[in-house]
Design an enzyme around this catalytic site. Sequence first.
Site, PDB file in Angstrom:
ATOM      1  N   ASN A  34      60.202  42.831  10.501  1.00 51.02           N
ATOM      2  CA  ASN A  34      59.089  43.286   9.685  1.00 51.02           C
ATOM      3  C   ASN A  34      58.796  44.739  10.001  1.00 51.02           C
ATOM      4  OD1 ASN A  34      58.564  40.858   8.458  1.00 51.02           O
ATOM      5  ND2 ASN A  34      56.745  40.395   9.637  1.00 51.02           N
ATOM      6  N   ARG A  35      58.066  45.388   9.131  1.00 53.85           N
ATOM      7  CA  ARG A  35      57.639  46.756   9.423  1.00 53.85           C
ATOM      8  C   ARG A  35      56.396  46.708  10.290  1.00 53.85           C
ATOM      9  NH1 ARG A  35      57.502  50.780   4.447  1.00 53.85           N
ATOM     10  NH2 ARG A  35      57.356  52.196   6.207  1.00 53.85           N
TER      11      ARG A  35
END
Length: 223
Positions: A34-35
Amino acid sequence: LLAGPDGRPLAGRTAVVTAGPTFEPIDPVRGLTNRSSGKQGYAIAEALAELGARVTLVSGPVALAAPVGVERVWVETAKEMQAAVQAALPADIAVMSAAVADWRVDGVASGKIKKAPGGPPSVALIENPDILAGVSAPGKLRPKLVIGFAAETTDLEANARAKLSRKGCDWIVGNDVSDDVFGSEGNAVTLFTRGGDVESWPRQPKSGVARKLAMRIADHFKA
Ligand code: CTP
Ligand code: CA
């Protein structure tokens, strides 16, 4: 005014904070993630420690130094993060700011998957455990104050309120990620409590958001 033994408002309190992304392997060289820079979660761990709490920071892969006085536990996958959070309990305070991958790969390949003329491989996903919901569930080890985050691109209030009740936590920090949040120094958030309070904090450095949240937590324990 009930300050702890060393005079700071969270002295004698313990906290577990999750931060950063998780990384879910596909094979030994690839994965899903994920960011998340981890900056907001690290700042929260630091702010809680500054107010006197004993903090365990359960961190996914990020490029940040551990805040002074904070015990950091490195993890990669959501399942490892869940186990590390469990191991950090009992705690008075839980702040789950990590961007946990919602899915992991079913059947991680033991060797590197090679490109083949038949085209790309298909990857089957299974849902990861919800760490926040698990920590929020009633039980002997449930922290007195459990705080989740809601990163949303639309309908912040409705989505944050829905997460508050679905996950069973006490507060949700709603985070509008439609503009410049990832990796940036600044953040604008709205705090929603189970009791119905709403507090919007103007865009400010992530350290400022962290200090406001830590002070709000200290007030909660004072009351
Ligand atoms: N969270 C968690 N474990 C998961 C997924 C999320 O602990 N497997 C936590 C996050 O750390 C955050 C909160 O739950 O505090 C909300 O995460 P979010 O991704 O916004 O919520 P989801 O329930 O996963 O919903 P969706 O991604 O579909 O919006
Ligand atoms: Ca999610």
